[in-house]
Design an enzyme around this catalytic site. Structure first.
Site, PDB file in Angstrom:
ATOM      1  N   LYS A 175       0.852  -1.323   0.105  1.00 53.72           N
ATOM      2  CA  LYS A 175      -0.183  -0.085  -0.073  1.00 53.72           C
ATOM      3  C   LYS A 175       0.991   1.182  -0.047  1.00 53.72           C
ATOM      4  O   LYS A 175       1.432   1.720   1.028  1.00 53.72           O
ATOM      5  CB  LYS A 175      -0.900   0.043   1.194  1.00 53.72           C
ATOM      6  CG  LYS A 175      -2.078   1.423   1.086  1.00 53.72           C
ATOM      7  CD  LYS A 175      -1.945   1.879   2.548  1.00 53.72           C
ATOM      8  CE  LYS A 175      -2.208   3.490   2.611  1.00 53.72           C
ATOM      9  NZ  LYS A 175      -2.010   4.312   1.517  1.00 53.72           N
ATOM     10  N   GLY A 228       6.676   5.265   8.324  1.00 53.70           N
ATOM     11  CA  GLY A 228       5.782   6.275   8.397  1.00 53.70           C
ATOM     12  C   GLY A 228       5.932   7.179   9.870  1.00 53.70           C
ATOM     13  O   GLY A 228       6.864   7.080  10.632  1.00 53.70           O
ATOM     14  N   SER A 229       4.936   7.941  10.194  1.00 52.36           N
ATOM     15  CA  SER A 229       4.903   8.710  11.334  1.00 52.36           C
ATOM     16  C   SER A 229       4.835   7.670  12.680  1.00 52.36           C
ATOM     17  O   SER A 229       4.233   6.699  12.345  1.00 52.36           O
ATOM     18  CB  SER A 229       3.818   9.659  11.439  1.00 52.36           C
ATOM     19  OG  SER A 229       2.657   9.084  11.510  1.00 52.36           O
ATOM     20  N   VAL A 232       1.139   6.606  13.706  1.00 56.63           N
ATOM     21  CA  VAL A 232       0.575   5.564  12.912  1.00 56.63           C
ATOM     22  C   VAL A 232       1.313   4.306  12.942  1.00 56.63           C
ATOM     23  O   VAL A 232       0.554   3.139  13.087  1.00 56.63           O
ATOM     24  CB  VAL A 232       0.700   6.181  11.255  1.00 56.63           C
ATOM     25  CG1 VAL A 232      -0.033   4.852  10.399  1.00 56.63           C
ATOM     26  CG2 VAL A 232      -0.514   7.296  11.067  1.00 56.63           C
ATOM     27  N   GLY A 233       2.541   4.394  13.390  1.00 54.20           N
ATOM     28  CA  GLY A 233       3.294   2.957  13.509  1.00 54.20           C
ATOM     29  C   GLY A 233       2.571   2.373  14.778  1.00 54.20           C
ATOM     30  O   GLY A 233       2.476   1.235  14.892  1.00 54.20           O
ATOM     31  N   GLU A 250       9.550   1.809  10.920  1.00 55.55           N
ATOM     32  CA  GLU A 250      10.361   2.912  10.858  1.00 55.55           C
ATOM     33  C   GLU A 250       9.852   4.106  10.956  1.00 55.55           C
ATOM     34  O   GLU A 250       8.954   4.651  10.018  1.00 55.55           O
ATOM     35  CB  GLU A 250      11.073   2.802   9.575  1.00 55.55           C
ATOM     36  CG  GLU A 250      11.928   1.330   9.175  1.00 55.55           C
ATOM     37  CD  GLU A 250      13.313   1.599   9.844  1.00 55.55           C
ATOM     38  OE1 GLU A 250      13.739   2.486  10.542  1.00 55.55           O
ATOM     39  OE2 GLU A 250      13.993   0.479  10.031  1.00 55.55           O
ATOM     40  N   CYS A 284      12.873  11.765   7.186  1.00 53.85           N
ATOM     41  CA  CYS A 284      12.808  11.308   8.435  1.00 53.85           C
ATOM     42  C   CYS A 284      14.291  11.618   9.177  1.00 53.85           C
ATOM     43  O   CYS A 284      14.162  11.871  10.493  1.00 53.85           O
ATOM     44  CB  CYS A 284      12.458   9.875   8.534  1.00 53.85           C
ATOM     45  SG  CYS A 284      13.749   8.837   7.412  1.00 53.85           S
ATOM     46  N   GLU A 381       8.242  16.428  15.690  1.00 57.26           N
ATOM     47  CA  GLU A 381       8.572  16.418  14.489  1.00 57.26           C
ATOM     48  C   GLU A 381       7.751  17.348  13.422  1.00 57.26           C
ATOM     49  O   GLU A 381       6.521  17.100  13.417  1.00 57.26           O
ATOM     50  CB  GLU A 381       8.656  15.003  13.788  1.00 57.26           C
ATOM     51  CG  GLU A 381       8.904  14.800  12.415  1.00 57.26           C
ATOM     52  CD  GLU A 381       9.066  13.564  11.875  1.00 57.26           C
ATOM     53  OE1 GLU A 381       7.796  12.705  12.053  1.00 57.26           O
ATOM     54  OE2 GLU A 381       9.829  12.919  11.486  1.00 57.26           O
TER      55      GLU A 381
HETATM   56  P1  NAP Z   1       2.069   8.646   7.787  1.00 54.76           P
HETATM   57  O1  NAP Z   1       0.907   9.452   7.773  1.00 54.76           O
HETATM   58  O2  NAP Z   1       2.492   7.992   8.825  1.00 54.76           O
HETATM   59  O3  NAP Z   1       1.787   7.637   6.558  1.00 54.76           O
HETATM   60  C1  NAP Z   1       2.618   6.408   6.242  1.00 54.76           C
HETATM   61  C2  NAP Z   1       1.805   5.479   5.539  1.00 54.76           C
HETATM   62  O4  NAP Z   1       1.021   4.760   6.409  1.00 54.76           O
HETATM   63  C3  NAP Z   1       1.057   5.957   4.381  1.00 54.76           C
HETATM   64  O5  NAP Z   1       0.961   4.946   3.269  1.00 54.76           O
HETATM   65  C4  NAP Z   1      -0.237   6.131   4.757  1.00 54.76           C
HETATM   66  O6  NAP Z   1      -1.496   6.166   4.167  1.00 54.76           O
HETATM   67  C5  NAP Z   1      -0.662   4.994   5.831  1.00 54.76           C
HETATM   68  N1  NAP Z   1      -1.624   5.152   6.988  1.00 54.76           N
HETATM   69  C6  NAP Z   1      -1.886   6.488   7.623  1.00 54.76           C
HETATM   70  N2  NAP Z   1      -2.903   6.005   8.543  1.00 54.76           N
HETATM   71  C7  NAP Z   1      -2.785   4.613   8.648  1.00 54.76           C
HETATM   72  C8  NAP Z   1      -3.393   3.734   9.551  1.00 54.76           C
HETATM   73  N3  NAP Z   1      -4.215   4.179  10.500  1.00 54.76           N
HETATM   74  N4  NAP Z   1      -3.364   2.326   9.451  1.00 54.76           N
HETATM   75  C9  NAP Z   1      -2.185   1.855   8.493  1.00 54.76           C
HETATM   76  N5  NAP Z   1      -1.726   2.638   7.613  1.00 54.76           N
HETATM   77  C10 NAP Z   1      -1.965   3.929   7.831  1.00 54.76           C
HETATM   78  O7  NAP Z   1       3.168   9.058   7.353  1.00 54.76           O
HETATM   79  P2  NAP Z   1       3.910  10.153   5.910  1.00 54.76           P
HETATM   80  O8  NAP Z   1       3.031  11.586   6.228  1.00 54.76           O
HETATM   81  O9  NAP Z   1       3.373   9.464   4.924  1.00 54.76           O
HETATM   82  O10 NAP Z   1       5.367  10.132   5.991  1.00 54.76           O
HETATM   83  C11 NAP Z   1       6.159  11.130   7.066  1.00 54.76           C
HETATM   84  C12 NAP Z   1       6.580  10.430   8.327  1.00 54.76           C
HETATM   85  O11 NAP Z   1       7.188   9.235   8.120  1.00 54.76           O
HETATM   86  C13 NAP Z   1       7.460  11.204   9.085  1.00 54.76           C
HETATM   87  O12 NAP Z   1       7.083  11.010  10.397  1.00 54.76           O
HETATM   88  C14 NAP Z   1       8.514  10.654   8.876  1.00 54.76           C
HETATM   89  O13 NAP Z   1       9.750  10.807   9.598  1.00 54.76           O
HETATM   90  C15 NAP Z   1       8.262   9.203   8.656  1.00 54.76           C
HETATM   91  N6  NAP Z   1       9.437   8.480   7.842  1.00 54.76           N
HETATM   92  C16 NAP Z   1      10.358   7.644   8.389  1.00 54.76           C
HETATM   93  C17 NAP Z   1      11.314   7.029   7.752  1.00 54.76           C
HETATM   94  C18 NAP Z   1      12.181   6.185   8.526  1.00 54.76           C
HETATM   95  O14 NAP Z   1      12.813   5.314   7.564  1.00 54.76           O
HETATM   96  N7  NAP Z   1      12.262   6.036   9.617  1.00 54.76           N
HETATM   97  C19 NAP Z   1      11.454   7.325   6.376  1.00 54.76           C
HETATM   98  C20 NAP Z   1      10.873   8.241   5.841  1.00 54.76           C
HETATM   99  C21 NAP Z   1       9.703   8.648   6.556  1.00 54.76           C
HETATM  100  P3  NAP Z   1      -1.884   7.468   3.404  1.00 54.76           P
HETATM  101  O15 NAP Z   1      -0.887   8.076   2.629  1.00 54.76           O
HETATM  102  O16 NAP Z   1      -3.103   7.060   2.468  1.00 54.76           O
HETATM  103  O17 NAP Z   1      -2.447   8.420   4.629  1.00 54.76           O
END
Ligand code: NAP
Length: 495
Positions: A175, A228-229, A232-233, A250, A284, A381
């Site tokens: 996804k 992701g965030s 959500v994680g 992550e 990130c 963040e």
């Molecule tokens: P996000 O809002 O957490 O979304 C990440 C993914 O999870 C997207 O595909 C999102 O779908 C999905 N998602 C959202 N809500 C969900 C739920 N309740 N259940 C399951 N999946 C769900 O993060 P983002 O805004 O895309 O990315 C930014 C974040 O990612 C930042 O916090 C950043 O630090 C982190 N990040 C971490 C790393 C690492 O390796 N540590 C690398 C890159 C980014 P939708 O897009 O449809 O909402």
């Protein structure tokens, strides 16, 4: 004319059973709809998981070096399509074109690593405590893997998960983020063209709340890998625990760059500009905190201010653009809110703080000084081009301040004092520490991940990602011809 994409399930491109779609817009010119994608539901995820489950027995029996051949073909196609994918990415989510090419290159590097790993997948052998008995460990695929990815590395992050998951013999339900679904679909097409059999890789687009949660909760998915965030994680980990899945997370960061008096200041300015404002701060590993020793504080800020003014903000597909837009309106509003939080908490704006006067979600590179270390700007963040600057009197104070957040992904220290460098490597609470280099710039063949609320103990990248996508099986072969009892027989029993 917006391009229409579909889900990829059991080797076919299909619409969502819901019949609904969502638009994918260009954040530099939000009136432009780049593509339209299925707004899928749990039913679509069920179909994808069924296909992946059916494909698993055959795919997992193919010898890993042969699976690797298919992944090598996919990597070669990535090389051919690198420029086209980078251009699409830049329009879709706003990453400057130079960085978008790097994003695709990261996937190429990851693909070739996976190809090599097909002839490794090393496990362990060790002596048995009993005679005429062999003891060793092999790696087995887990089953159906659910992969959920963010938008900020639209090809690189999916590649970190898809290549190793498939190489290890798993089948996949993927996804992608709703802000980068077109590059994700093009990436999946590459695997199709390379000859990945139907059902082995499936993609379902749609909202996180619906499609993501359906993946996290599906009983037939055995491993979930999420980037992701942190919020959500944590939610995914909770849901996935109910069906006893393996879960790799992550998540977010609040990464510090420390600059000590012995540092090469120009190098450290180069580092913070790239670390804080590259990808418009939407990494990130972005540098969101700059910790300066008081001896160089004024001098450093003078040089930083001079340089930040030269950053070129503009259309991300222009070769000389340094900073593109934020990814969407929500991200822009979030950054604006944090500017208010900063000012309300007494921080001073040294530079920026405003939306750029042009179409799209562009925001100035922003530097706050006099930041309260416990304020929201210092702790949370923001995921935008906002840098919080702190002044410290000693090395110990710098380390304590750096560690005073709930995240622990990347960290950096600029110093020419070997004792400070070595001590920082040990004391910084982070999965990654750079010395005399910025907080961004991870290489694909080394472990990647963080501590505290950034991760849950796994590492992607290199060989460590194969720990996530394999189960270890311990094998004992007793060729003594008699019943031997571990922990009970002793060597005195030997004849
Ligand atoms: P996000 O809002 O957490 O979304 C990440 C993914 O999870 C997207 O595909 C999102 O779908 C999905 N998602 C959202 N809500 C969900 C739920 N309740 N259940 C399951 N999946 C769900 O993060 P983002 O805004 O895309 O990315 C930014 C974040 O990612 C930042 O916090 C950043 O630090 C982190 N990040 C971490 C790393 C690492 O390796 N540590 C690398 C890159 C980014 P939708 O897009 O449809 O909402």
């Amino acid at each position: 004319m917006a391009k229409e994409y579909l889900n990829y399930i059991a080797g076919k491109w299909v619409p969502s059973k819901s019949g609904r779609t969502f638009e994918n817009r260009n954040p530099s010119y939000p009136d432009e709809v780049i593509s339209v994608h299925p707004l899928s539901t749990k039913e679509d995820v069920d179909e994808a998981v069924k296909a992946a489950k059916e494909a698993f027995p055959k795919w997992s029996r193919i010898p890993a070096p042969k699976r690797a051949e298919i992944l090598r073909r996919a990597t070669e196609i990535l090389i051919e399509r690198k420029e086209e994918l980078a251009q699409l990415m830049s329009r879709e989510m706003g990453k400057p074109i130079v960085e978008a090419r790097g994003d695709v290159q990261e996937a190429i590097d990851t693909g070739f690593y996976a190809f090599g790993e097909g002839r490794r997948l090393f496990a362990f052998t060790t002596p048995s405590e009993l005679e005429n008995k062999a003891a060793y460990v092999i790696r087995r695929p887990i089953g159906v893997a659910g992969l959920i990815t963010p938008w900020n590395f639209p090809i690189a992050i999916p590649s970190w998960k898809i290549f190793p998951a498939l190489l290890a013999g798993n089948t996949v339900v993927f996804k992608p983020a709703s802000d980068s679904p077109a590059t994700a679909a093009e990436f999946v097409k590459i695997f199709e063209e390379a000859g990945v059999p139907p059902g082995v890789l499936n993609m379902v687009t749609g909202s996180g709340g619906e499609v993501g949660e359906a993946i996290a909760s599906h009983p037939d998915i055995r491993v979930v890998s999420f980037t992701g965030s942190s919020v959500v994680g944590a939610r995914i980990a909770e849901i996935a625990a109910r069906t006893y899945k393996k879960v790799s997370l992550e998540m977010g960061g609040k990464n510090p760059q420390i600059v000590m008096p012995s540092a090469n200041l120009d190098l450290a300015v180069d580092g913070v500009l790239w670390g804080a404002f590259g990808t418009t701060g939407q990494r990130c590993t972005a540098t969101s905190r700059l910790i300066l020793h008081e001896a160089i504080y004024d001098e450093f800020l003078d040089r930083l201010l001079e340089r930040v003014k030269t950053l070129k903000i503009g259309d991300p597909w222009e070769e000389d653009t340094n900073m593109g837009p934020l990814v969407n309106e929500g991200a822009l509003k979030k950054v604006q809110l944090y500017i208010k939080y900063g000012l309300d908490s007494g921080a001073k704006l040294l530079y920026g703080g405003e939306r750029v006067d042009r179409p799209g979600y562009f925001f100035q590179p922003t530097i706050f000084t006099d930041v309260d270390p416990n304020s929201r700007v210092a702790q949370e963040e923001i995921f935008g081009p906002v840098l919080a600057v702190f002044k410290v009197r000693s090395f110990d104070e710098a380390i304590d301040l750096a560690n005073n957040v709930r995240y622990g992904l990347s960290s950096s220290i600029y110093t020419n004092d070997i004792r400070e460098a070595m001590e920082a490597i040990e004391r910084l609470e982070a999965g990654i520490t750079y010395v005399n280099a910025p907080t961004i710039g991870a290489e694909t063949h080394l472990p990647f991940g963080g501590v505290k609320q950034t991760g849950n103990g796994h590492r992607e990248g290199g060989w460590t990602v194969y720990e996530i996508f394999t189960e270890l099986k311990t094998v004992y072969i007793d060729y003594s011809g008699r019943l031997q009892k571990a922990q009970i027989d002793t060597w005195e029993d030997l004849e």
